[in-house]
Design an enzyme around this catalytic site. Structure first.
Site, PDB file in Angstrom:
ATOM      1  N   ASN A  98      16.839   3.760 -10.402  1.00  0.00           N
ATOM      2  CA  ASN A  98      17.430   3.353 -11.675  1.00  0.00           C
ATOM      3  C   ASN A  98      16.955   4.299 -12.766  1.00  0.00           C
ATOM      4  O   ASN A  98      15.743   4.502 -12.919  1.00  0.00           O
ATOM      5  CB  ASN A  98      17.030   1.911 -11.993  1.00  0.00           C
ATOM      6  CG  ASN A  98      17.922   1.286 -13.045  1.00  0.00           C
ATOM      7  OD1 ASN A  98      18.107   1.838 -14.112  1.00  0.00           O
ATOM      8  ND2 ASN A  98      18.462   0.125 -12.737  1.00  0.00           N
ATOM      9  N   HIS A 131      25.187  -7.852  -9.762  1.00  0.00           N
ATOM     10  CA  HIS A 131      25.918  -6.630 -10.089  1.00  0.00           C
ATOM     11  C   HIS A 131      27.424  -6.869  -9.984  1.00  0.00           C
ATOM     12  O   HIS A 131      27.865  -7.918  -9.525  1.00  0.00           O
ATOM     13  CB  HIS A 131      25.512  -5.486  -9.159  1.00  0.00           C
ATOM     14  CG  HIS A 131      24.230  -4.815  -9.533  1.00  0.00           C
ATOM     15  ND1 HIS A 131      23.013  -5.264  -9.107  1.00  0.00           N
ATOM     16  CD2 HIS A 131      23.982  -3.734 -10.331  1.00  0.00           C
ATOM     17  CE1 HIS A 131      22.060  -4.485  -9.594  1.00  0.00           C
ATOM     18  NE2 HIS A 131      22.624  -3.549 -10.333  1.00  0.00           N
ATOM     19  N   LYS A 135      29.875  -2.858  -6.242  1.00  0.00           N
ATOM     20  CA  LYS A 135      28.633  -2.187  -5.871  1.00  0.00           C
ATOM     21  C   LYS A 135      28.514  -2.132  -4.353  1.00  0.00           C
ATOM     22  O   LYS A 135      28.643  -3.149  -3.659  1.00  0.00           O
ATOM     23  CB  LYS A 135      27.426  -2.899  -6.474  1.00  0.00           C
ATOM     24  CG  LYS A 135      26.106  -2.176  -6.193  1.00  0.00           C
ATOM     25  CD  LYS A 135      24.979  -2.678  -7.055  1.00  0.00           C
ATOM     26  CE  LYS A 135      23.668  -1.965  -6.735  1.00  0.00           C
ATOM     27  NZ  LYS A 135      23.762  -0.500  -6.927  1.00  0.00           N
TER      28      LYS A 135
END
Length: 235
Positions: A98, A131, A135
């Site tokens: 991330n 999410h 994804k």
């Protein structure tokens, strides 16, 4: 700086906008079997492709000794191969699950709290991530890293998606909803009380800015890096 985008989905397009706003040029775009531009002219590549194509995309750039910043998750079985190939080519590779500055502060908060609460066995950790419906990987790379941080600072041994988990496992629950860019929750529950920390992404902009900053940072460097090398956050 001349940038090649490896992957041109929502994140690739967000990175393109940030890069242009920061006066960089996009010289190549790789999307599955489609290539626009000239990869060999790039100063750096940014990879946010699918897990399936990540390894091949990264290797193509490293063949030209082009440093690569990678934010794709779900491909890490090939990480050692990519790392060794990068060093063989005397290039540079930076991976992060991330690139959001806020998420990386969250990682450090998670590490600090895991150390703080480790002596108190009555508190049991769990992780939840949410999410968008497109994804590809499950759980998210961010959720896996959060669990690994806890494991490295406690007596827990593994993470699991299984609802019937063992006492030495950290359960992760996953939801895919709408266009959600990413929420992560860590809970410590006891019979007496609960403690929760969370990070909620409001847009993809934070991830895109972090990826471009990483590309700027890795230029002219050699070796294997992660985002901690850029942020230099110590606790």
């Amino acid at each position: 700086m001349k940038i090649a985008l490896l992957g041109y989905g929502k994140m690739g397009k967000a990175i393109e906008k940030v890069a242009i706003d920061r006066n960089h040029t996009i010289v190549a775009i790789q999307e599955e079997k489609y290539l626009k531009g000239d990869l060999s002219k790039a100063d750096v590549s940014i990879n946010f492709s699918t897990p399936k194509s990540a390894k091949d995309n990264i290797i193509q750039s490293l063949k030209h000794s082009i440093p690569v910043v990678c934010g794709t998750t779900g491909w890490l079985n090939d990480f050692k191969f990519v790392q060794d190939y990068c060093l063989e080519k005397n290039s540079a590779f930076l991976y992060s699950a991330n690139f959001s500055i806020g998420v990386n502060l969250f990682f450090k908060l998670n590490e600090f709290f895991a150390k703080l609460i480790a002596p108190y066995n009555e508190y049991k950790p769990s992780i939840k991530e949410i999410h968008h419906i497109n994804k590809a990987d499950s759980p998210s790379g961010t959720a896996i890293k959060l669990s690994e941080i806890i494991i490295n600072n406690s007596n827990y041994k593994n993470w699991t998606l299984n609802k019937n988990y063992n006492n030495n496992e950290i359960p992760i629950s996953v939801k895919r909803i709408g266009r959600n860019p990413g929420n992560h929750f860590i809970s410590y529950n006891s019979l007496i009380d609960s403690i929760k920390i969370e990070h909620k992404a409001n847009s993809r902009l934070g991830f895109a800015i972090g990826a471009v900053i990483a590309a700027e940072w890795i230029l002219n460097k050699k070796g294997i890096f992660n985002i901690d090398d850029i942020l230099n956050i110590k606790i």
